[in-house]
Design a protein around this motif. Structure first.
Motif, PDB file in Angstrom:
ATOM      1  N   ASN A  14       0.837  -1.195   0.000  1.00 41.78           N
ATOM      2  CA  ASN A  14       0.000   0.000   0.000  1.00 41.78           C
ATOM      3  C   ASN A  14       0.874   1.246   0.000  1.00 41.78           C
ATOM      4  OD1 ASN A  14      -2.355  -1.497   0.114  1.00 41.78           O
ATOM      5  ND2 ASN A  14      -2.360  -1.562   2.342  1.00 41.78           N
ATOM      6  N   GLY A  15       0.301   2.347  -0.502  1.00 41.58           N
ATOM      7  CA  GLY A  15       0.998   3.618  -0.418  1.00 41.58           C
ATOM      8  C   GLY A  15       1.495   4.167  -1.740  1.00 41.58           C
ATOM      9  N   PHE A  16       1.422   3.389  -2.816  1.00 43.90           N
ATOM     10  CA  PHE A  16       1.860   3.898  -4.116  1.00 43.90           C
ATOM     11  C   PHE A  16       0.674   4.518  -4.841  1.00 43.90           C
ATOM     12  CE2 PHE A  16       5.006   0.494  -3.307  1.00 43.90           C
ATOM     13  CZ  PHE A  16       6.138   1.290  -3.268  1.00 43.90           C
ATOM     14  N   ASN A  17       0.884   5.729  -5.363  1.00 46.22           N
ATOM     15  CA  ASN A  17      -0.172   6.430  -6.090  1.00 46.22           C
ATOM     16  C   ASN A  17       0.018   6.366  -7.600  1.00 46.22           C
ATOM     17  OD1 ASN A  17      -1.460   7.225  -3.742  1.00 46.22           O
ATOM     18  ND2 ASN A  17      -0.140   9.008  -3.525  1.00 46.22           N
ATOM     19  N   MET A  18       1.213   5.977  -8.022  1.00 53.03           N
ATOM     20  CA  MET A  18       1.482   5.943  -9.449  1.00 53.03           C
ATOM     21  C   MET A  18       2.537   4.872  -9.703  1.00 53.03           C
ATOM     22  SD  MET A  18       1.768   9.380 -11.725  1.00 53.03           S
ATOM     23  CE  MET A  18       3.477   9.804 -11.491  1.00 53.03           C
ATOM     24  N   TYR A  19       2.418   4.224 -10.855  1.00 54.58           N
ATOM     25  CA  TYR A  19       3.363   3.191 -11.255  1.00 54.58           C
ATOM     26  C   TYR A  19       3.939   3.579 -12.609  1.00 54.58           C
ATOM     27  CZ  TYR A  19       0.994   0.688  -7.563  1.00 54.58           C
ATOM     28  OH  TYR A  19       0.469   0.333  -6.346  1.00 54.58           O
ATOM     29  N   ILE A  20       5.236   3.453 -12.763  1.00 58.80           N
ATOM     30  CA  ILE A  20       5.869   3.738 -14.043  1.00 58.80           C
ATOM     31  C   ILE A  20       6.524   2.442 -14.513  1.00 58.80           C
ATOM     32  CG2 ILE A  20       7.633   5.059 -15.255  1.00 58.80           C
ATOM     33  CD1 ILE A  20       6.987   7.372 -13.368  1.00 58.80           C
ATOM     34  N   ASP A  70      -0.152  -0.817 -30.581  1.00 55.15           N
ATOM     35  CA  ASP A  70       0.575  -1.621 -31.552  1.00 55.15           C
ATOM     36  C   ASP A  70       2.041  -1.707 -31.133  1.00 55.15           C
ATOM     37  OD1 ASP A  70       1.687  -2.910 -33.691  1.00 55.15           O
ATOM     38  OD2 ASP A  70       0.972  -1.499 -35.200  1.00 55.15           O
ATOM     39  N   TRP A  71       2.468  -2.885 -30.762  1.00 56.42           N
ATOM     40  CA  TRP A  71       3.827  -3.109 -30.289  1.00 56.42           C
ATOM     41  C   TRP A  71       4.868  -2.847 -31.373  1.00 56.42           C
ATOM     42  CZ3 TRP A  71       6.114  -4.369 -25.707  1.00 56.42           C
ATOM     43  CH2 TRP A  71       7.383  -4.951 -25.745  1.00 56.42           C
ATOM     44  N   THR A  72       4.575  -3.190 -32.617  1.00 54.60           N
ATOM     45  CA  THR A  72       5.595  -3.184 -33.664  1.00 54.60           C
ATOM     46  C   THR A  72       5.848  -1.832 -34.298  1.00 54.60           C
ATOM     47  OG1 THR A  72       3.945  -3.760 -35.335  1.00 54.60           O
ATOM     48  CG2 THR A  72       5.122  -5.574 -34.275  1.00 54.60           C
ATOM     49  N   SER A  73       4.959  -0.854 -34.073  1.00 61.23           N
ATOM     50  CA  SER A  73       5.085   0.389 -34.831  1.00 61.23           C
ATOM     51  C   SER A  73       5.828   1.493 -34.092  1.00 61.23           C
ATOM     52  CB  SER A  73       3.691   0.899 -35.211  1.00 61.23           C
ATOM     53  OG  SER A  73       2.997   1.285 -34.028  1.00 61.23           O
ATOM     54  N   VAL A  74       6.280   1.243 -32.881  1.00 64.54           N
ATOM     55  CA  VAL A  74       6.838   2.319 -32.072  1.00 64.54           C
ATOM     56  C   VAL A  74       8.259   1.980 -31.640  1.00 64.54           C
ATOM     57  CG1 VAL A  74       6.508   3.694 -29.995  1.00 64.54           C
ATOM     58  CG2 VAL A  74       4.534   2.842 -31.241  1.00 64.54           C
ATOM     59  N   TYR A  75       9.127   2.977 -31.763  1.00 67.86           N
ATOM     60  CA  TYR A  75      10.497   2.801 -31.306  1.00 67.86           C
ATOM     61  C   TYR A  75      10.535   2.715 -29.780  1.00 67.86           C
ATOM     62  CZ  TYR A  75      11.822   4.279 -36.002  1.00 67.86           C
ATOM     63  OH  TYR A  75      11.967   4.359 -37.355  1.00 67.86           O
ATOM     64  N   MET A  76      11.267   1.775 -29.260  1.00 65.68           N
ATOM     65  CA  MET A  76      11.452   1.631 -27.829  1.00 65.68           C
ATOM     66  C   MET A  76      12.700   2.426 -27.423  1.00 65.68           C
ATOM     67  SD  MET A  76       8.958  -0.225 -26.864  1.00 65.68           S
ATOM     68  CE  MET A  76       7.755  -1.376 -27.499  1.00 65.68           C
ATOM     69  N   PRO A  77      12.812   2.808 -26.147  1.00 64.69           N
ATOM     70  CA  PRO A  77      11.982   2.450 -25.005  1.00 64.69           C
ATOM     71  C   PRO A  77      10.794   3.395 -24.791  1.00 64.69           C
ATOM     72  CG  PRO A  77      13.886   3.656 -24.251  1.00 64.69           C
ATOM     73  CD  PRO A  77      14.036   3.525 -25.738  1.00 64.69           C
ATOM     74  N   TRP A  78       9.872   2.938 -23.946  1.00 68.43           N
ATOM     75  CA  TRP A  78       8.747   3.745 -23.478  1.00 68.43           C
ATOM     76  C   TRP A  78       8.808   3.814 -21.958  1.00 68.43           C
ATOM     77  CZ3 TRP A  78       3.715   1.180 -25.752  1.00 68.43           C
ATOM     78  CH2 TRP A  78       3.720   1.245 -27.147  1.00 68.43           C
ATOM     79  N   LEU A  79       8.168   4.835 -21.397  1.00 74.45           N
ATOM     80  CA  LEU A  79       7.778   4.827 -19.994  1.00 74.45           C
ATOM     81  C   LEU A  79       6.266   4.904 -19.978  1.00 74.45           C
ATOM     82  CD1 LEU A  79      10.293   7.234 -18.221  1.00 74.45           C
ATOM     83  CD2 LEU A  79      10.370   4.749 -18.360  1.00 74.45           C
ATOM     84  N   VAL A  80       5.626   4.000 -19.270  1.00 77.85           N
ATOM     85  CA  VAL A  80       4.170   3.929 -19.224  1.00 77.85           C
ATOM     86  C   VAL A  80       3.723   4.280 -17.805  1.00 77.85           C
ATOM     87  CG1 VAL A  80       2.149   2.480 -19.630  1.00 77.85           C
ATOM     88  CG2 VAL A  80       4.232   2.096 -20.962  1.00 77.85           C
ATOM     89  N   VAL A  81       2.956   5.363 -17.679  1.00 75.94           N
ATOM     90  CA  VAL A  81       2.463   5.823 -16.379  1.00 75.94           C
ATOM     91  C   VAL A  81       1.101   5.192 -16.128  1.00 75.94           C
ATOM     92  CG1 VAL A  81       1.830   7.832 -14.995  1.00 75.94           C
ATOM     93  CG2 VAL A  81       3.711   8.000 -16.640  1.00 75.94           C
ATOM     94  N   LEU A  82       0.987   4.471 -15.019  1.00 77.67           N
ATOM     95  CA  LEU A  82      -0.213   3.702 -14.691  1.00 77.67           C
ATOM     96  C   LEU A  82      -0.704   4.038 -13.287  1.00 77.67           C
ATOM     97  CD1 LEU A  82       1.357   0.314 -15.780  1.00 77.67           C
ATOM     98  CD2 LEU A  82      -0.503   1.452 -17.024  1.00 77.67           C
ATOM     99  N   GLU A  83      -1.979   3.786 -13.052  1.00 76.92           N
ATOM    100  CA  GLU A  83      -2.517   3.923 -11.699  1.00 76.92           C
ATOM    101  C   GLU A  83      -2.378   2.626 -10.906  1.00 76.92           C
ATOM    102  OE1 GLU A  83      -6.518   5.414 -11.957  1.00 76.92           O
ATOM    103  OE2 GLU A  83      -5.795   7.472 -11.842  1.00 76.92           O
TER     104      GLU A  83
END
Length: 158
Positions: A14-20, A70-83
């Motif tokens: 518990n205690g996390f407000n955001m996940y990257i 679409d996984w194949t169309s984007v250059y990596m890396p990404w950072l994905v901000v999640l709840e």
């Protein structure tokens, strides 16, 4: 649904407000170093948990199955901000995606540094809609003004 061991933090306290979630990898040493520094910077933010997938399938499940990208169309890396922790994300959930693959190492440092600073306000960000968060990040991260359409998007369907 991905299992707990698919991500470097298998138990979510518990205690996390955001996940990257860090998605993809790069063979460019400078970019890899910038991403490694970002991991360290986000580790200093108490309300944010920085996650790295232990395998490619877990990344693809989050990106393709749950966020509908679409996984194949984007250059990596990404950072994905999640709840939520990636193992708890379901189809239709939303995320803000920073597509870093077309940025150079200095631009990535600028984005990740400012994102880490903004993450200290994770509680405040929780009160905003996804579009408002996107605009907030654009305001706080100058390099996104020029590259925002390419770099940042709100993903997922309502």
């Amino acid at each position: 649904m991905s299992t707990a061991h698919d991500w470097n933090w298998s138990v979510v306290e518990n205690g996390f407000n955001m996940y990257i979630a860090e998605i993809g990898d790069s063979t460019d040493t400078e970019i890899q170093n910038a991403i490694y520094q970002a991991q360290s910077d986000f580790g200093e933010v108490e309300s944010v948990l920085y996650l790295i997938a232990n395998n490619t399938e877990a990344q693809k499940e989050l990106v393709v199955d749950n966020l509908g990208l679409d996984w194949t169309s984007v250059y990596m890396p990404w950072l994905v901000v999640l709840e939520d922790h990636p193992k708890e994300v379901e189809e239709g959930d939303k995320a803000i995606v920073f597509r870093l693959g077309k940025l150079n190492a200095e631009q990535i440092k600028e984005v990740t540094n400012k994102l880490a600073v903004a993450s200290h306000d994770a509680d405040a960000l929780q009160q905003l809609t996804w579009e408002q968060r996107k605009e907030e990040f654009k305001d706080k991260i100058p390099v996104l003004k020029e590259t925002a359409k390419m770099v940042i998007s709100v993903a997922g369907v309502a």
